[in-house]
Design a protein around this motif. Structure first.
Motif, PDB file in Angstrom:
ATOM      1  N   ASP A  74      -4.592  10.486  -6.206  1.00 35.96           N
ATOM      2  CA  ASP A  74      -5.958  10.697  -5.702  1.00 35.96           C
ATOM      3  C   ASP A  74      -6.139  10.006  -4.357  1.00 35.96           C
ATOM      4  O   ASP A  74      -6.786  10.526  -3.455  1.00 35.96           O
ATOM      5  CB  ASP A  74      -6.995  10.131  -6.690  1.00 35.96           C
ATOM      6  CG  ASP A  74      -7.111  11.009  -7.928  1.00 35.96           C
ATOM      7  OD1 ASP A  74      -6.575  12.148  -7.905  1.00 35.96           O
ATOM      8  OD2 ASP A  74      -7.709  10.560  -8.934  1.00 35.96           O
ATOM      9  N   GLU A  75      -5.544   8.830  -4.250  1.00 33.72           N
ATOM     10  CA  GLU A  75      -5.692   8.041  -3.028  1.00 33.72           C
ATOM     11  C   GLU A  75      -5.021   8.715  -1.818  1.00 33.72           C
ATOM     12  O   GLU A  75      -5.559   8.714  -0.722  1.00 33.72           O
ATOM     13  CB  GLU A  75      -5.063   6.663  -3.268  1.00 33.72           C
ATOM     14  CG  GLU A  75      -5.406   5.628  -2.225  1.00 33.72           C
ATOM     15  CD  GLU A  75      -4.626   4.335  -2.488  1.00 33.72           C
ATOM     16  OE1 GLU A  75      -4.424   3.972  -3.667  1.00 33.72           O
ATOM     17  OE2 GLU A  75      -4.215   3.710  -1.494  1.00 33.72           O
ATOM     18  N   VAL A  76      -3.839   9.302  -2.028  1.00 33.24           N
ATOM     19  CA  VAL A  76      -3.128   9.882  -0.875  1.00 33.24           C
ATOM     20  C   VAL A  76      -3.356  11.380  -0.714  1.00 33.24           C
ATOM     21  O   VAL A  76      -2.948  11.956   0.292  1.00 33.24           O
ATOM     22  CB  VAL A  76      -1.592   9.655  -0.940  1.00 33.24           C
ATOM     23  CG1 VAL A  76      -1.264   8.194  -0.785  1.00 33.24           C
ATOM     24  CG2 VAL A  76      -0.982  10.228  -2.198  1.00 33.24           C
TER      25      VAL A  76
ATOM     26  N   LYS B 299      -5.631  13.366   0.198  1.00 28.83           N
ATOM     27  CA  LYS B 299      -6.242  13.913   1.419  1.00 28.83           C
ATOM     28  C   LYS B 299      -5.286  13.898   2.619  1.00 28.83           C
ATOM     29  O   LYS B 299      -5.483  14.610   3.593  1.00 28.83           O
ATOM     30  CB  LYS B 299      -7.529  13.156   1.753  1.00 28.83           C
ATOM     31  CG  LYS B 299      -7.304  11.691   2.032  1.00 28.83           C
ATOM     32  CD  LYS B 299      -8.614  10.998   2.335  1.00 28.83           C
ATOM     33  CE  LYS B 299      -8.427   9.531   2.700  1.00 28.83           C
ATOM     34  NZ  LYS B 299      -7.363   8.804   2.001  1.00 28.83           N
ATOM     35  N   ASP B 300      -4.232  13.102   2.540  1.00 34.81           N
ATOM     36  CA  ASP B 300      -3.300  12.994   3.675  1.00 34.81           C
ATOM     37  C   ASP B 300      -2.198  14.052   3.661  1.00 34.81           C
ATOM     38  O   ASP B 300      -1.426  14.148   4.615  1.00 34.81           O
ATOM     39  CB  ASP B 300      -2.631  11.614   3.682  1.00 34.81           C
ATOM     40  CG  ASP B 300      -3.653  10.495   3.812  1.00 34.81           C
ATOM     41  OD1 ASP B 300      -4.703  10.743   4.444  1.00 34.81           O
ATOM     42  OD2 ASP B 300      -3.422   9.397   3.266  1.00 34.81           O
TER      43      ASP B 300
ATOM     44  N   LYS C  93       0.757   3.737   1.990  1.00 33.71           N
ATOM     45  CA  LYS C  93       1.199   4.089   3.357  1.00 33.71           C
ATOM     46  C   LYS C  93       2.386   3.230   3.825  1.00 33.71           C
ATOM     47  O   LYS C  93       3.155   3.636   4.679  1.00 33.71           O
ATOM     48  CB  LYS C  93       0.036   4.033   4.351  1.00 33.71           C
ATOM     49  CG  LYS C  93      -0.575   2.677   4.550  1.00 33.71           C
ATOM     50  CD  LYS C  93      -1.606   2.759   5.674  1.00 33.71           C
ATOM     51  CE  LYS C  93      -2.393   1.482   5.866  1.00 33.71           C
ATOM     52  NZ  LYS C  93      -1.704   0.210   5.714  1.00 33.71           N
TER      53      LYS C  93
ATOM     54  N   TYR D 195       0.844  -1.196   0.000  1.00 34.79           N
ATOM     55  CA  TYR D 195       0.000   0.000   0.000  1.00 34.79           C
ATOM     56  C   TYR D 195       0.882   1.248   0.000  1.00 34.79           C
ATOM     57  O   TYR D 195       2.041   1.186   0.411  1.00 34.79           O
ATOM     58  CB  TYR D 195      -0.891   0.021   1.239  1.00 34.79           C
ATOM     59  CG  TYR D 195      -1.906  -1.087   1.263  1.00 34.79           C
ATOM     60  CD1 TYR D 195      -2.988  -1.075   0.383  1.00 34.79           C
ATOM     61  CD2 TYR D 195      -1.784  -2.147   2.157  1.00 34.79           C
ATOM     62  CE1 TYR D 195      -3.926  -2.097   0.394  1.00 34.79           C
ATOM     63  CE2 TYR D 195      -2.715  -3.176   2.175  1.00 34.79           C
ATOM     64  CZ  TYR D 195      -3.788  -3.145   1.289  1.00 34.79           C
ATOM     65  OH  TYR D 195      -4.696  -4.150   1.292  1.00 34.79           O
TER      66      TYR D 195
ATOM     67  N   ASP E 125      -4.221   7.804 -10.096  1.00 29.23           N
ATOM     68  CA  ASP E 125      -5.050   7.092  -9.112  1.00 29.23           C
ATOM     69  C   ASP E 125      -4.361   7.070  -7.752  1.00 29.23           C
ATOM     70  O   ASP E 125      -4.996   7.269  -6.719  1.00 29.23           O
ATOM     71  CB  ASP E 125      -5.324   5.649  -9.566  1.00 29.23           C
ATOM     72  CG  ASP E 125      -6.217   5.621 -10.803  1.00 29.23           C
ATOM     73  OD1 ASP E 125      -6.857   6.656 -11.089  1.00 29.23           O
ATOM     74  OD2 ASP E 125      -6.252   4.578 -11.482  1.00 29.23           O
ATOM     75  N   LEU E 126      -3.056   6.851  -7.783  1.00 25.88           N
ATOM     76  CA  LEU E 126      -2.285   6.815  -6.536  1.00 25.88           C
ATOM     77  C   LEU E 126      -2.326   8.176  -5.834  1.00 25.88           C
ATOM     78  O   LEU E 126      -2.533   8.271  -4.629  1.00 25.88           O
ATOM     79  CB  LEU E 126      -0.854   6.423  -6.894  1.00 25.88           C
ATOM     80  CG  LEU E 126       0.214   6.294  -5.831  1.00 25.88           C
ATOM     81  CD1 LEU E 126       1.280   5.351  -6.333  1.00 25.88           C
ATOM     82  CD2 LEU E 126       0.840   7.614  -5.484  1.00 25.88           C
TER      83      LEU E 126
END
Ligand SMILES: Nc1ncnc2c1ncn2[C@@H]1O[C@H](COP(=O)(O)OP(=O)(O)O)[C@@H](O)[C@H]1O
Ligand SMILES: [Mg+2]
Length: 255
Positions: A113-115, A117-118, A69, A67, A110-111
């Motif tokens: 977009d996934e992170v 917000k962090d 993270k 992942y 996509d990656l």
């Protein structure tokens, strides 16, 4: 939404890594949680900020081996700075991008977009060239900034980049912004540099930033430090360097 900024020109040695790493430090030192995604198979920005090899790299994430993270690591010497690293030696990003990326051009987007917000700010350091890896990284970016040096070849490179970016925007239906150029290692005493600056201004509707030759960069890259915190015999970055990174940071993130 977190703005993702990439630094790119297909030419090597123009300062992409130096500028993306320094801007990332500017952002992190301002207290913003900042992620640098090392999209260069040579892994230069990773080896700048990380002293030891992390467990995973960007290409492991892209291949679904871990992942995001698990792969992101903090820069030990710069608070708020995080890297999604690439191993320059023994890494698999080059092989992965040559074989798989054609089938999955949106995978970096996509990656991100996934992170997104962090992190407050995301910066992508790209490799030279304009292959699938660089295209996928550009697709994932809200904005791309072109660093160049004061040579005629860089101007040619800028022209090629502008026309390639137009094709990427059209074919991949993305709206990556491109309105900033950085002339790196600029010396106003040299006529050719002044001429290139004038040509860059004339080349379109660009804001042109000027970064001088600054020995602090090379030294802090050797020692894994943030240029803003680094001093050689009591002297830090040149005033002009400090000011241009402050201006670039303000222009990008409106702070
Ligand atoms: N403004 C500058 N002053 C002094 N050295 C610089 C400057 N910009 C870049 N360098 C040095 O030039 C080399 C190439 O820069 P780099 O950022 O790696 O380029 P790129 O990522 O475009 O290949 C590095 O050794 C870097 O330390
Ligand atoms: Mg580089």
């Amino acid at each position: 939404m977190t703005k993702t900024v990439a630094f790119h020109l297909q030419k090597g040695g123009v300062g992409k890594t130096t500028i993306s790493g320094t801007l990332a430090c500017q952002s992190a030192l301002a207290g913003r949680k900042t992620l640098v995604v090392d999209c260069d198979p040579q892994g230069n920005v990773s080896s700048w900020f990380l002293q030891s090899a992390p467990k995973y790299e960007l290409s492991d994430v892209l291949q679904g081996k871990c992942y995001v993270k698990d792969a992101v690591v903090p820069a030990p010497d710069v608070d708020n700075l995080f890297l999604l690293p690439t191993f320059g030696i023994g890494g698999t990003l080059k092989t992965y991008s040559e074989t798989k990326l054609t089938e999955e051009p949106y995978i970096i987007q996509d990656l991100i977009d996934e992170v997104g917000k962090d992190y407050d700010h995301i910066i992508l350091d790209l490799s030279p060239g304009l292959g699938m890896l660089e295209r996928s990284a550009l697709i994932a970016s809200d904005e791309v900034i072109t660093p160049m040096t004061s040579e005629v070849f860089s101007l040619d490179g800028l022209e090629i980049f502008i026309s390639e970016l137009a094709k990427i925007r059209k074919n991949m239906r993305v709206s990556v912004k491109h309105d900033k150029i950085i002339i790196n290692s600029y010396d106003s005493r040299i006529k050719q540099h002044r001429d290139i600056y004038a040509a860059a201004i004339e080349s379109g509707n660009y804001k042109v930033y000027l970064i001088p030759v600054d020995p602090v960069f090379r030294k802090c890259q050797e020692l894994g430090k943030a240029p803003q915190l680094f001093k050689i015999r009591g002297r830090g970055m040149k005033t002009q360097t400090v000011e241009v990174f402050e201006e670039l940071y303000r222009d990008l993130w409106n702070n």
